[in-house]
Scaffold this active site. Structure first.
Site, PDB file in Angstrom:
ATOM      1  N   ASP A  83       0.873  -1.165   0.000  1.00  0.00           N
ATOM      2  CA  ASP A  83       0.000   0.000   0.000  1.00  0.00           C
ATOM      3  C   ASP A  83       0.916   1.222   0.000  1.00  0.00           C
ATOM      4  O   ASP A  83       2.115   1.107   0.311  1.00  0.00           O
ATOM      5  CB  ASP A  83      -0.889  -0.032   1.241  1.00  0.00           C
ATOM      6  CG  ASP A  83      -1.712   1.229   1.403  1.00  0.00           C
ATOM      7  OD1 ASP A  83      -2.359   1.647   0.432  1.00  0.00           O
ATOM      8  OD2 ASP A  83      -1.668   1.818   2.496  1.00  0.00           O
ATOM      9  N   ASP A 133       0.239   5.154   1.130  1.00  0.00           N
ATOM     10  CA  ASP A 133       0.194   5.981   2.334  1.00  0.00           C
ATOM     11  C   ASP A 133       0.102   5.115   3.586  1.00  0.00           C
ATOM     12  O   ASP A 133      -0.803   4.277   3.714  1.00  0.00           O
ATOM     13  CB  ASP A 133      -1.022   6.918   2.296  1.00  0.00           C
ATOM     14  CG  ASP A 133      -0.982   7.884   1.127  1.00  0.00           C
ATOM     15  OD1 ASP A 133      -0.492   8.996   1.297  1.00  0.00           O
ATOM     16  OD2 ASP A 133      -1.437   7.493   0.029  1.00  0.00           O
ATOM     17  N   ASP A 157      -1.576  -1.171   5.719  1.00  0.00           N
ATOM     18  CA  ASP A 157      -1.899  -0.708   7.073  1.00  0.00           C
ATOM     19  C   ASP A 157      -3.392  -0.536   7.300  1.00  0.00           C
ATOM     20  O   ASP A 157      -3.808   0.064   8.290  1.00  0.00           O
ATOM     21  CB  ASP A 157      -1.185   0.620   7.353  1.00  0.00           C
ATOM     22  CG  ASP A 157      -1.805   1.795   6.616  1.00  0.00           C
ATOM     23  OD1 ASP A 157      -2.089   1.649   5.399  1.00  0.00           O
ATOM     24  OD2 ASP A 157      -2.005   2.857   7.237  1.00  0.00           O
TER      25      ASP A 157
END
Length: 226
Positions: A8, A10, A167
């Site tokens: 991922d 960000d 995240d």
């Protein structure tokens, strides 16, 4: 067999929150609104501009003025994508190791191409990244696995030979739906009240520096099994 890694963007590959906060703080100042605690915005980064603005301006989509605030935010952010943004500690050594091992890596993000492509260029990772898949390049973004399948195809590997690191719950859902192992990046923008154990990720790490040992262990184990 471990043949590649997907990240991922960000909160997993890059720590972008300071650039988001700079834009939000300047907007709050100009709108004569009180500033908010950075940790409140940080917990909303994974939900994009809608989540961050909802917290910072105590508003939500559909309310008067929200669309104008969002347009203002996106315009300002586009002009200053990588002032403070940096890879998380441990990410650059990991990418160096992946490159040395001949393991391709890519990024699957829900951040639009308008921002993701120039951000990766400005950070200096665009030429090393084997695949960058954004939501406007597929019909369905994460948690649907379409973007993950596209990234694997561009890397030339099967999903079963890849690991997805993210995240947010939707990262893990997308990876699992694609049939790959997943790693929950707990160093990212996880809200304090979130129960990451419910995500059912294959593995979890509390720092980005913990990623390489786990991947190396898996690669070594496969070598021994052969």
């Amino acid at each position: 067999m471990l043949s590649g890694v997907l990240f991922d963007l960000d909160g997993t590959l890059l720590d972008t929150v300071e650039d988001f906060m700079a834009v939000i703080d300047s907007m709050l100042d100009e709108h004569q609104r009180p500033r908010v605690a950075p940790e409140l915005v940080r917990a909303q980064v994974s939900d994009g501009s809608i989540g961050m603005l909802s917290v910072a301006f105590a508003t939500r989509p559909g309310e008067p003025g929200f669309d104008a605030l969002r347009d203002e935010f996106l315009t300002r952010y586009e002009r200053a994508l990588a002032v403070h943004t940096r890879p998380f500690p441990g990410i650059m050594p990991l990418l160096d190791w992946l490159d040395t091992e001949g393991l391709p890596w890519g990024v699957v993000t829900n951040k639009l191409s308008r921002f993701s492509i120039p951000l990766m260029e400005q950070i200096g990772l665009s030429e090393r990244c084997g695949s960058l898949v954004c939501p406007d390049q597929v019909s369905q973004g994460k948690p649907h696995p379409e973007a993950v399948f596209k990234a694997c195809a561009e890397l030339g590997i099967s999903p079963q030979q890849c690991v997805f690191v993210g995240d947010h719950l939707r990262d893990i859902q997308a990876g699992r739906a694609a049939g790959m192992d997943t790693i929950a990046a707990l160093y990212g923008y996880l809200p304090a009240e979130e129960d990451h154990t419910a995500w059912q990720a294959t593995h979890s790490v509390y720092t980005a520096t913990d990623l390489q040992p786990w991947l190396l262990g898996r690669r070594n184990l496969e070598t021994i099994d052969v």
